[in-house]
Design a protein around this motif. Structure first.
Motif, short mmCIF file in Angstrom:
data_model
loop_
_atom_site.label_atom_id
_atom_site.label_comp_id
_atom_site.label_asym_id
_atom_site.label_seq_id
_atom_site.Cartn_x
_atom_site.Cartn_y
_atom_site.Cartn_z
N PRO A 156 0.81 -1.24 0.00
CA PRO A 156 0.00 0.00 0.00
C PRO A 156 0.83 1.27 0.00
O PRO A 156 0.52 2.22 -0.73
CB PRO A 156 -0.85 -0.13 1.28
N SER A 157 1.91 1.32 0.78
CA SER A 157 2.71 2.55 0.82
C SER A 157 3.46 2.77 -0.49
O SER A 157 3.59 3.91 -0.95
CB SER A 157 3.67 2.55 2.01
N VAL A 158 3.94 1.70 -1.10
CA VAL A 158 4.63 1.84 -2.38
C VAL A 158 3.64 2.27 -3.46
O VAL A 158 3.91 3.18 -4.25
CB VAL A 158 5.36 0.54 -2.77
N ARG A 159 2.48 1.64 -3.48
CA ARG A 159 1.47 2.00 -4.48
C ARG A 159 0.99 3.44 -4.31
O ARG A 159 0.71 4.12 -5.30
CB ARG A 159 0.29 1.02 -4.42
N LEU A 160 0.93 3.90 -3.08
CA LEU A 160 0.54 5.29 -2.83
C LEU A 160 1.54 6.25 -3.48
O LEU A 160 1.15 7.23 -4.12
CB LEU A 160 0.44 5.55 -1.33
N LEU A 161 2.83 5.96 -3.34
CA LEU A 161 3.85 6.80 -3.97
C LEU A 161 3.77 6.70 -5.49
O LEU A 161 3.86 7.71 -6.19
CB LEU A 161 5.24 6.43 -3.47
N VAL A 162 3.60 5.50 -6.01
CA VAL A 162 3.47 5.32 -7.46
C VAL A 162 2.30 6.15 -7.98
O VAL A 162 2.43 6.88 -8.98
CB VAL A 162 3.29 3.83 -7.83
N LEU A 220 3.05 9.95 -7.91
CA LEU A 220 3.92 10.35 -9.02
C LEU A 220 3.14 10.34 -10.34
O LEU A 220 3.28 11.26 -11.15
CB LEU A 220 5.13 9.43 -9.10
N ALA A 221 2.32 9.32 -10.54
CA ALA A 221 1.51 9.24 -11.77
C ALA A 221 0.57 10.43 -11.88
O ALA A 221 0.39 11.00 -12.97
CB ALA A 221 0.74 7.92 -11.81
N ASP A 222 -0.02 10.81 -10.76
CA ASP A 222 -0.93 11.96 -10.76
C ASP A 222 -0.19 13.25 -11.10
O ASP A 222 -0.71 14.10 -11.85
CB ASP A 222 -1.61 12.10 -9.40
N ARG A 223 1.03 13.40 -10.58
CA ARG A 223 1.83 14.58 -10.89
C ARG A 223 2.18 14.63 -12.37
O ARG A 223 2.12 15.69 -13.00
CB ARG A 223 3.10 14.61 -10.05
N VAL A 224 2.55 13.48 -12.93
CA VAL A 224 2.89 13.41 -14.35
C VAL A 224 1.67 13.75 -15.19
O VAL A 224 1.75 14.56 -16.13
CB VAL A 224 3.46 12.03 -14.73
N VAL A 240 -3.35 3.76 -11.27
CA VAL A 240 -2.31 2.85 -11.75
C VAL A 240 -2.76 1.44 -11.36
O VAL A 240 -3.12 1.22 -10.21
CB VAL A 240 -0.94 3.18 -11.11
N PRO A 241 -2.78 0.50 -12.30
CA PRO A 241 -3.26 -0.84 -11.96
C PRO A 241 -2.36 -1.53 -10.94
O PRO A 241 -1.14 -1.35 -10.94
CB PRO A 241 -3.24 -1.59 -13.29
N ASP A 242 -2.98 -2.31 -10.07
CA ASP A 242 -2.24 -3.10 -9.08
C ASP A 242 -1.82 -4.39 -9.77
O ASP A 242 -2.64 -5.28 -9.99
CB ASP A 242 -3.11 -3.39 -7.87
N LEU A 243 -0.55 -4.50 -10.10
CA LEU A 243 -0.04 -5.69 -10.78
C LEU A 243 0.78 -6.58 -9.85
O LEU A 243 1.44 -7.51 -10.31
CB LEU A 243 0.80 -5.26 -11.99
N LEU A 274 7.73 -2.29 -8.19
CA LEU A 274 8.96 -1.49 -8.24
C LEU A 274 9.31 -1.09 -9.67
O LEU A 274 9.91 -0.04 -9.88
CB LEU A 274 10.12 -2.23 -7.58
N ASP A 275 8.90 -1.87 -10.65
CA ASP A 275 9.03 -1.45 -12.05
C ASP A 275 8.13 -0.25 -12.29
O ASP A 275 8.53 0.71 -12.97
CB ASP A 275 8.67 -2.58 -13.01
N GLN A 276 6.91 -0.30 -11.75
CA GLN A 276 6.00 0.84 -11.90
C GLN A 276 6.59 2.08 -11.23
O GLN A 276 6.51 3.18 -11.80
CB GLN A 276 4.64 0.51 -11.28
N LEU A 277 7.18 1.91 -10.06
CA LEU A 277 7.80 3.04 -9.36
C LEU A 277 8.93 3.63 -10.20
O LEU A 277 9.04 4.84 -10.36
CB LEU A 277 8.31 2.59 -7.99
N THR A 278 9.76 2.77 -10.74
CA THR A 278 10.88 3.22 -11.57
C THR A 278 10.40 4.01 -12.78
O THR A 278 10.93 5.08 -13.11
CB THR A 278 11.73 2.01 -12.00
N VAL A 279 9.38 3.51 -13.44
CA VAL A 279 8.82 4.19 -14.61
C VAL A 279 8.23 5.54 -14.21
O VAL A 279 8.44 6.55 -14.90
CB VAL A 279 7.77 3.31 -15.31
N MET A 280 7.53 5.59 -13.09
CA MET A 280 6.91 6.85 -12.68
C MET A 280 7.96 7.89 -12.29
O MET A 280 7.79 9.07 -12.57
CB MET A 280 5.94 6.62 -11.53
N VAL A 281 9.06 7.46 -11.66
CA VAL A 281 10.13 8.40 -11.34
C VAL A 281 10.74 8.94 -12.64
O VAL A 281 10.95 10.15 -12.79
CB VAL A 281 11.21 7.73 -10.45
N PHE A 282 11.00 8.05 -13.60
CA PHE A 282 11.53 8.48 -14.90
C PHE A 282 10.56 9.46 -15.57
O PHE A 282 10.97 10.52 -16.04
CB PHE A 282 11.76 7.26 -15.79
#
Length: 99
Positions: A33-39, A42-46, A57-60, A66-74
């Motif tokens: 939950p905490s990781v998905r919240l950050l993902v 970031l997605a909302d900001r983008v 962002v879909p829950d996969l 962590l791949d989703q997190l990496t993509v959203m940071v990029f």
């Protein structure tokens, strides 16, 4: 052309990913939950910076989050090159410390 991700953010993201891959599955699931919240944040900001509506962002699952997190940071630093790297690095460090 190099990555748009500032070095301090890249370093912290690497630490989070390395730590995540060491977690037992039950522990990773409890931290999802905490990781998905950050993902999602970031997605909302983008989306906002691109004039697009925010979408969930879909829950996969823990193998992909962590791949989703990496993509959203990029994507964040691609869409907002002036985004505060310290703010993002702090959010990532908070995730890492919670793991």
């Amino acid at each position: 052309m190099g990555s748009p991700i500032p070095q301090e953010v890249s370093d912290e993201l690497r630490r989070v990913v390395e730590r995540w891959h060491q977690l037992p599955l039950d522990h990773a699931l409890s931290r999802m939950p905490s990781v998905r919240l950050l993902v999602q944040s970031l997605a909302d900001r983008v989306a906002g910076s691109r004039g697009m509506p925010a979408v969930p962002v879909p829950d996969l699952g823990p193998a992909v989050v962590l791949d989703q997190l990496t993509v959203m940071v990029f994507d964040l630093f691609s869409a907002q090159p002036d985004a505060d790297p310290a703010d993002v690095a702090d959010a990532l460090a908070g995730i890492r410390r919670s793991l």
